[in-house]
Structure formats: C-alpha cells, structure tokens
Write a protein that holds these residues in place. Sequence first.
Motif, PDB file in Angstrom:
ATOM      1  N   SER A 116       0.961  -1.127  -0.226  1.00  0.00           N
ATOM      2  CA  SER A 116       0.945   0.050  -0.163  1.00  0.00           C
ATOM      3  C   SER A 116       0.723   1.310  -0.175  1.00  0.00           C
ATOM      4  N   ARG A 117       1.722   2.032   0.984  1.00  0.00           N
ATOM      5  CA  ARG A 117       3.281   2.121   0.762  1.00  0.00           C
ATOM      6  C   ARG A 117       3.361   2.352  -0.447  1.00  0.00           C
ATOM      7  N   ILE A 118       4.148   1.755  -1.339  1.00  0.00           N
ATOM      8  CA  ILE A 118       4.616   1.674  -2.756  1.00  0.00           C
ATOM      9  C   ILE A 118       3.611   1.808  -3.967  1.00  0.00           C
ATOM     10  N   ARG A 119       2.724   1.927  -3.116  1.00  0.00           N
ATOM     11  CA  ARG A 119       1.459   2.436  -3.949  1.00  0.00           C
ATOM     12  C   ARG A 119       1.137   3.738  -3.765  1.00  0.00           C
ATOM     13  N   VAL A 120       0.788   3.925  -2.509  1.00  0.00           N
ATOM     14  CA  VAL A 120       1.026   5.590  -2.385  1.00  0.00           C
ATOM     15  C   VAL A 120       1.841   6.802  -2.838  1.00  0.00           C
ATOM     16  N   PHE A 121       2.746   6.254  -2.586  1.00  0.00           N
ATOM     17  CA  PHE A 121       4.065   6.888  -3.367  1.00  0.00           C
ATOM     18  C   PHE A 121       4.327   7.158  -4.460  1.00  0.00           C
ATOM     19  N   ALA A 122       3.626   5.813  -5.760  1.00  0.00           N
ATOM     20  CA  ALA A 122       4.293   5.980  -6.726  1.00  0.00           C
ATOM     21  C   ALA A 122       3.135   7.282  -7.290  1.00  0.00           C
ATOM     22  N   SER A 123       2.143   6.711  -6.588  1.00  0.00           N
ATOM     23  CA  SER A 123       0.116   7.698  -7.216  1.00  0.00           C
ATOM     24  C   SER A 123       1.433   9.632  -7.482  1.00  0.00           C
ATOM     25  N   VAL A 124       1.513  10.204  -6.007  1.00  0.00           N
ATOM     26  CA  VAL A 124       2.256  11.596  -5.766  1.00  0.00           C
ATOM     27  C   VAL A 124       3.727  11.734  -6.282  1.00  0.00           C
ATOM     28  N   ALA A 125       4.610  10.552  -6.977  1.00  0.00           N
ATOM     29  CA  ALA A 125       5.517  10.898  -6.997  1.00  0.00           C
ATOM     30  C   ALA A 125       6.288  11.607  -9.112  1.00  0.00           C
ATOM     31  N   GLY A 126       5.259  11.679  -9.680  1.00  0.00           N
ATOM     32  CA  GLY A 126       5.508  12.190 -10.472  1.00  0.00           C
ATOM     33  C   GLY A 126       6.361  11.845 -11.045  1.00  0.00           C
ATOM     34  N   SER A 127       7.562  13.394 -11.659  1.00  0.00           N
ATOM     35  CA  SER A 127       9.035  13.647 -11.892  1.00  0.00           C
ATOM     36  C   SER A 127       9.839  13.583 -11.092  1.00  0.00           C
ATOM     37  N   GLY A 128       9.548  14.193  -9.897  1.00  0.00           N
ATOM     38  CA  GLY A 128      10.638  13.859  -8.485  1.00  0.00           C
ATOM     39  C   GLY A 128      10.347  12.391  -8.091  1.00  0.00           C
ATOM     40  N   LEU A 133      12.543   7.592  -3.499  1.00  0.00           N
ATOM     41  CA  LEU A 133      11.601   6.686  -4.156  1.00  0.00           C
ATOM     42  C   LEU A 133      11.761   7.213  -5.630  1.00  0.00           C
ATOM     43  N   THR A 134      11.949   6.983  -7.145  1.00  0.00           N
ATOM     44  CA  THR A 134      11.529   7.638  -8.099  1.00  0.00           C
ATOM     45  C   THR A 134      10.651   6.738  -8.191  1.00  0.00           C
ATOM     46  N   LYS A 135       9.246   7.265  -9.648  1.00  0.00           N
ATOM     47  CA  LYS A 135       7.768   7.153  -9.544  1.00  0.00           C
ATOM     48  C   LYS A 135       8.594   5.637 -10.015  1.00  0.00           C
ATOM     49  N   ALA A 136       9.644   5.712 -11.464  1.00  0.00           N
ATOM     50  CA  ALA A 136       9.812   4.184 -11.447  1.00  0.00           C
ATOM     51  C   ALA A 136      10.551   3.580 -10.804  1.00  0.00           C
ATOM     52  N   GLU A 137      11.369   3.790  -9.569  1.00  0.00           N
ATOM     53  CA  GLU A 137      11.833   2.279  -9.292  1.00  0.00           C
ATOM     54  C   GLU A 137      10.854   2.262  -7.747  1.00  0.00           C
ATOM     55  N   LEU A 138       9.746   3.229  -7.548  1.00  0.00           N
ATOM     56  CA  LEU A 138       8.314   2.272  -6.627  1.00  0.00           C
ATOM     57  C   LEU A 138       7.365   1.778  -7.501  1.00  0.00           C
TER      58      LEU A 138
END
Length: 416
Positions: A116-128, A133-138
């Motif tokens: 859940s944490r991985i997906r929340v972070f990926a949803s707000v990472a954008g280009s940063g 952790l970057t969106k690509a890494e997540l």
Amino acid sequence: MANDADQDDSACKGGRMHKHDTARQISFMQQALSQNRKPIGFFLGAGCPLSIRVNHREEGGNTVTDPLIWDVAGLTKVIAKALSSGNPKDPKSWDTIVQIAKEDGGESGNIEFLLSRIRVFASVAGSGNVRGLTKAELTTLDTEVCKVISQEVTRSLPTKDTPYHNLAIWSRSIRRERPVHIFTTNYDLLMEQALEESSAPYFDGFIGARKAFFDLGAVEDEGLLPPRWTRLLKIHGSLNWRLENETDVVRTDEKTDKQSYLIYPSHLKYDQSRKMPYLAMLDRLKAFLLAPSSLLFICGYSFADEHINDVICRSLEANPTAHVFACVFGELDSDNYKLARQCALSTPNLSLLGFDKAIIGRTLGNWTADGSDDLLLPPSILVKDGDNVILRLGDFAALGTLLRGLSGEGMSDVAA
C-alpha cells in the motif's frame, strides 16, 4: 464505547469471566448451516491455507511441515529474502521502503501495508521522488513484489479431501433458495479449484472463457443468477485477474507485458480501473450483511484490515437481524486479535469464538463442558480437558469437518 471495549478487553487476562455454553453455540450453528432459506456466507482469510500442511520432513527427531501457503507474516519474509540486498550499506528499493515504514511507525513486517505504501508513493511521485524513491523505482518494486507473491501463492490443493473441498461440497449439498456467498481476501485459486473439483457451480464476477471480463452489472444484479451458484467474491483481487491496457479488468492465466496484476491488499485505490472490482466486492459484502437474518461465518481472518472491519461492524449495527460468527485460531487473548476483540466487544451481533474463550453478545467468557457429551462431533472440533473445553472451529480444517458432516457425504468419498 471504545473505552468500555478497552476495559472489557483487559478481562481477557484478568480473571473476571462469564461462562458460554459450547453445546448451545454449536447446535445453533449446525441448525443455521442446515437451512436453505437463510442468507449464509463465509469469509476466508489468510489463515485458512495454513490448515493444509505439506512437505513433511524430519528435523531433529521431529516431523516438520510447511503450510501450503504462508500467511501475511510468512509471505513478507519470503519477499524480503527475494528482494532485499542484505547489505545496509547498499540497500535496494525494498530495503528503503521497509526502513521508511519503520521510521513512520508502520507495519514493516506486513506486505499488505508495504505494498500500500509503495503504491501511495508512486501515485504522488510525479517526475520527482518520494522519500528518495522515484516513480520508476516504485513501479518496478510494485511489479517485483507482485511477481514474488504470484510465485508463492500459486499452489494447488494436494488432495480432494481438504477443508476447501468440504466447504464446496456443503455449498452444493442441498437445493437452496438463497445462494451461498464466499468472501475472501486471499489471492490464491484454492477455492476455485475445490469448487470445480467438487462440481459446485459458482460465479466470481467474470463472464467468458478465453479472457473473461469483469461484469459489474452481473455482480450488482446477482439476484438474476441461479441460487445454486455459489458467489465467490475476492475482495483483494486474485492471481488471475489482470489490468489490461490500463482500463480493462480481465481474468486469464496468461500474463503479458501489457497487463499488470490486480492484487491489492488495502482500501487505497489509485485509479478507477483498479477501484471498480474492489469496491464492487465490498459493496456485495455490505449488501449481504444488510440482508434480513443473514449469517456470516469468518475463519482465518484476524481483523487486521480496519476498512473491512468497518464495513462488517457498521452493517451489523444497521441490521440487528444479521449475525457474524468469527472463529479465530488459538487463544482469544492473543495480541493478534486485539482489533477482533474490540469489534466483538462493541458489536452485540458479532460473536468471536476462540479455542479457549468467546465473546458473545459483547460478553467475554470461557467455554463450558456442560452438554458437550451430547454432541456427536469429531474430536478435531471439540476437545475436552477435564472441566475445560477447547473449541477448534478457528482451525479451518475443523470447520471444514463440521461442514462435511452436515453435507451428508463421508470423507472417504473424495479421498485422493
């Protein structure tokens, strides 16, 4: 109410105890399970596959076995072994997300929380990036975690005499006016295997054969389907559910680069495609519990998902004619069942049944042996120890044995 629950919960380890009649509870459950008119459902959690033991071997003079599928804690350890670098000085993305969970006081040993944490972070990472952790890494980490989950949970029932088969055979044992509902948070295909091997028809929300598609209308209007079809509702998704082209939810054994796994262990959803099956399944759970005189039997679920708990407790509050029997494995005062006790102590029509104690009608009490000699039950269900009684319905194997007895078919009829 929360304060009252906390005070009553302390009695689990205190000594202020009532007595609960074991014979009366079992007799009521047997009678309810033998009817064809009441809405009857089952909720199967991650503890159910633990009742099936495989890989028998000798270690240190003792026979050791493994569960067919690990529970959440065991699965998390397997994933950690596969994805961790094992070197704090050179952490991988997995190590980073675990460390973040620890820093935030989260459940770092729970893959459902971590995913859940991985997906929340990926949803707000954008280009940063988020917390380094970057969106690509997540996104890559999400895929790797789901791949390991798929590998570990892709198991088959070893015989045709398992608790899953017993439930399947019970579900088709009589002509029903109301369909049996089976809800589960598990991703595995064990229930599907058992239903098919037992010639028990079921509907899981998908239509088709080659690449079945999720039909929301059929799920919402399930009353149009034959009542002899069991409804199988997988709240957290399934191994063979796929999100195709980012929009279509399909059920298929194939996995292509254009598809992603549709398994989601939390109520946090990230787009409409992922959200639709999840909310539809939760809506069916709510609708089932709001039906007059509905009965839900829970096994293998520790009440760790507060979102599901909320649906159950609020529905029971709104419908006093419904009742839930939640059977848990082991002693009721285990720390694993704190949330379960809180729910039972604040919800009069939720009975929490442990091996040694129960909370019935918001009242905590020990099981009594009174009348238990009159019950014709296999020893795996009820164990007498002097004046004490151990009720093992929180073991899915014991619950399955009870159901098989009610079906009228002997265990040897389907032995592998």
